[in-house]
Design a protein around this motif. Structure first.
Motif, PDB file in Angstrom:
ATOM      1  N   ASP A  80       0.832  -1.194   0.000  1.00 44.56           N
ATOM      2  CA  ASP A  80       0.000   0.000   0.000  1.00 44.56           C
ATOM      3  C   ASP A  80       0.877   1.258   0.000  1.00 44.56           C
ATOM      4  OD1 ASP A  80      -2.356   1.585   0.192  1.00 44.56           O
ATOM      5  OD2 ASP A  80      -2.165   1.647   2.368  1.00 44.56           O
ATOM      6  N   ALA A  81       1.935   1.237   0.793  1.00 48.60           N
ATOM      7  CA  ALA A  81       2.795   2.407   0.948  1.00 48.60           C
ATOM      8  C   ALA A  81       3.520   2.788  -0.333  1.00 48.60           C
ATOM      9  CB  ALA A  81       3.813   2.172   2.067  1.00 48.60           C
ATOM     10  N   VAL A  82       3.854   1.798  -1.180  1.00 53.15           N
ATOM     11  CA  VAL A  82       4.606   2.107  -2.403  1.00 53.15           C
ATOM     12  C   VAL A  82       3.721   2.133  -3.646  1.00 53.15           C
ATOM     13  CG1 VAL A  82       6.715   1.132  -1.417  1.00 53.15           C
ATOM     14  CG2 VAL A  82       5.282  -0.282  -2.905  1.00 53.15           C
ATOM     15  N   GLY A  83       2.402   1.892  -3.467  1.00 51.00           N
ATOM     16  CA  GLY A  83       1.491   2.021  -4.600  1.00 51.00           C
ATOM     17  C   GLY A  83       1.172   0.738  -5.334  1.00 51.00           C
ATOM     18  N   VAL A  84       1.456  -0.415  -4.730  1.00 52.55           N
ATOM     19  CA  VAL A  84       1.076  -1.689  -5.349  1.00 52.55           C
ATOM     20  C   VAL A  84      -0.432  -1.868  -5.176  1.00 52.55           C
ATOM     21  CG1 VAL A  84       1.304  -4.201  -5.212  1.00 52.55           C
ATOM     22  CG2 VAL A  84       3.330  -2.748  -4.961  1.00 52.55           C
ATOM     23  N   PRO A  85      -1.191  -2.051  -6.247  1.00 57.88           N
ATOM     24  CA  PRO A  85      -2.655  -2.069  -6.135  1.00 57.88           C
ATOM     25  C   PRO A  85      -3.250  -3.372  -5.641  1.00 57.88           C
ATOM     26  CG  PRO A  85      -2.027  -2.250  -8.433  1.00 57.88           C
ATOM     27  CD  PRO A  85      -0.756  -2.047  -7.661  1.00 57.88           C
ATOM     28  N   GLU A  86      -2.561  -4.501  -5.803  1.00 58.72           N
ATOM     29  CA  GLU A  86      -3.081  -5.768  -5.305  1.00 58.72           C
ATOM     30  C   GLU A  86      -1.938  -6.747  -5.109  1.00 58.72           C
ATOM     31  OE1 GLU A  86      -5.853  -7.086  -8.268  1.00 58.72           O
ATOM     32  OE2 GLU A  86      -4.297  -8.017  -9.500  1.00 58.72           O
ATOM     33  N   VAL A  87      -2.192  -7.758  -4.250  1.00 57.04           N
ATOM     34  CA  VAL A  87      -1.192  -8.759  -3.900  1.00 57.04           C
ATOM     35  C   VAL A  87      -1.777 -10.134  -4.203  1.00 57.04           C
ATOM     36  CG1 VAL A  87       0.196  -9.725  -2.019  1.00 57.04           C
ATOM     37  CG2 VAL A  87      -0.248  -7.273  -2.097  1.00 57.04           C
ATOM     38  N   HIS A  88      -0.898 -11.082  -4.563  1.00 55.02           N
ATOM     39  CA  HIS A  88      -1.341 -12.432  -4.897  1.00 55.02           C
ATOM     40  C   HIS A  88      -0.795 -13.438  -3.893  1.00 55.02           C
ATOM     41  CE1 HIS A  88      -2.678 -11.069  -8.916  1.00 55.02           C
ATOM     42  NE2 HIS A  88      -1.682 -10.209  -8.771  1.00 55.02           N
ATOM     43  N   ALA A  89      -1.661 -14.319  -3.419  1.00 57.20           N
ATOM     44  CA  ALA A  89      -1.260 -15.437  -2.571  1.00 57.20           C
ATOM     45  C   ALA A  89      -1.402 -16.696  -3.397  1.00 57.20           C
ATOM     46  CB  ALA A  89      -2.130 -15.503  -1.321  1.00 57.20           C
ATOM     47  N   MET A  90      -0.290 -17.402  -3.637  1.00 58.88           N
ATOM     48  CA  MET A  90      -0.317 -18.578  -4.508  1.00 58.88           C
ATOM     49  C   MET A  90       0.326 -19.775  -3.813  1.00 58.88           C
ATOM     50  SD  MET A  90       0.684 -17.023  -8.235  1.00 58.88           S
ATOM     51  CE  MET A  90      -0.153 -15.581  -8.910  1.00 58.88           C
TER      52      MET A  90
END
Length: 219
Positions: free
Chosen positions: A41-51
């Motif tokens: 969130d702090a660096v602007g990543v819009p979504e995260v993936h858990a695989m």
């Protein structure tokens, strides 16, 4: 106060980086998952993936109310399929792993579409995860410690990505497509109403300049 909040939300959305993401491949400890998402969130990543994990990862309760809404966690138990989808979208997959061929993380180019893959807290990336990576990066260690905590490693790498992208001007203007931008703006400003609309398959109504739902009378 609402107008100020709307301005703040727009400021954050203006800096989201749609071609930068993180894959947590087996990361499962609640505090690490939450810490990685907060850094994203702090660096602007819009979504995260858990695989490569079964079931849904837990986001620490103290963080879920905020970062969990701003940075959705996408789950995919099949890591090969999940990575294939990202590659089809143009992402290069970089595994954070102490591989003999790993490059110093500062030597990579993070200004192109890139997904940073993080492995389990103790074991790192397993063979299945390593097999789908396009390359490996490592953080130089000058002491006896062999590796950093996974959430710390994520922060170190992501802030290098942020530094490169700032220098390239990638934070200077909005990069999300208009439909995604407006959808996220509504969901952040009106979370309860957004959930109501999604449950009933209703379109989101328009917002006024203060972030309130625009009345039918005013158009």
């Amino acid at each position: 106060m609402t107008a100020e909040r709307l301005a703040r939300m727009r400021q954050v959305l203006d800096r989201r980086q749609p071609d930068l993401t993180v894959i947590m491949a087996g990361v499962h400890k609640e505090h690490n998952v939450s810490a990685v998402m907060r850094t994203c969130d702090a660096v602007g990543v819009p979504e995260v993936h858990a695989m490569g994990v079964h079931g849904h990862l837990a986001v620490k309760r103290t963080a879920a109310a905020g970062v969990g809404r701003r940075v959705p966690l996408r789950h995919c138990s099949d890591i090969e399929q999940g990575v294939a989808d990202l590659k089809a979208a143009g992402y290069r997959i970089l595994g954070a792993h102490l591989d003999p061929q790993a490059r110093d993380f500062r030597q990579e180019d993070y200004c192109r579409s890139v997904a940073i893959m993080l492995g389990r807290e103790k074991e790192g990336l397993d063979p299945e995860a390593r097999a789908v990576c396009d390359g490996f990066i490592a953080i130089p260690m000058l002491g006896l410690t062999e590796s950093l905590n996974v959430s710390v490693a994520a922060a170190v790498i992501l802030y290098e990505a942020q530094r490169q992208r700032e220098q390239a001007g990638l934070y200077d203007s909005p990069r999300l497509d208009e439909a995604t931008y407006q959808r996220l703006l509504f969901e952040w400003m009106q979370p309860k109403l957004a959930r109501y609309c999604r449950e009933r398959n209703l379109p989101y109504p328009a917002l006024d300049d203060d972030g309130h739902v625009r009345s039918l009378e005013t158009g």
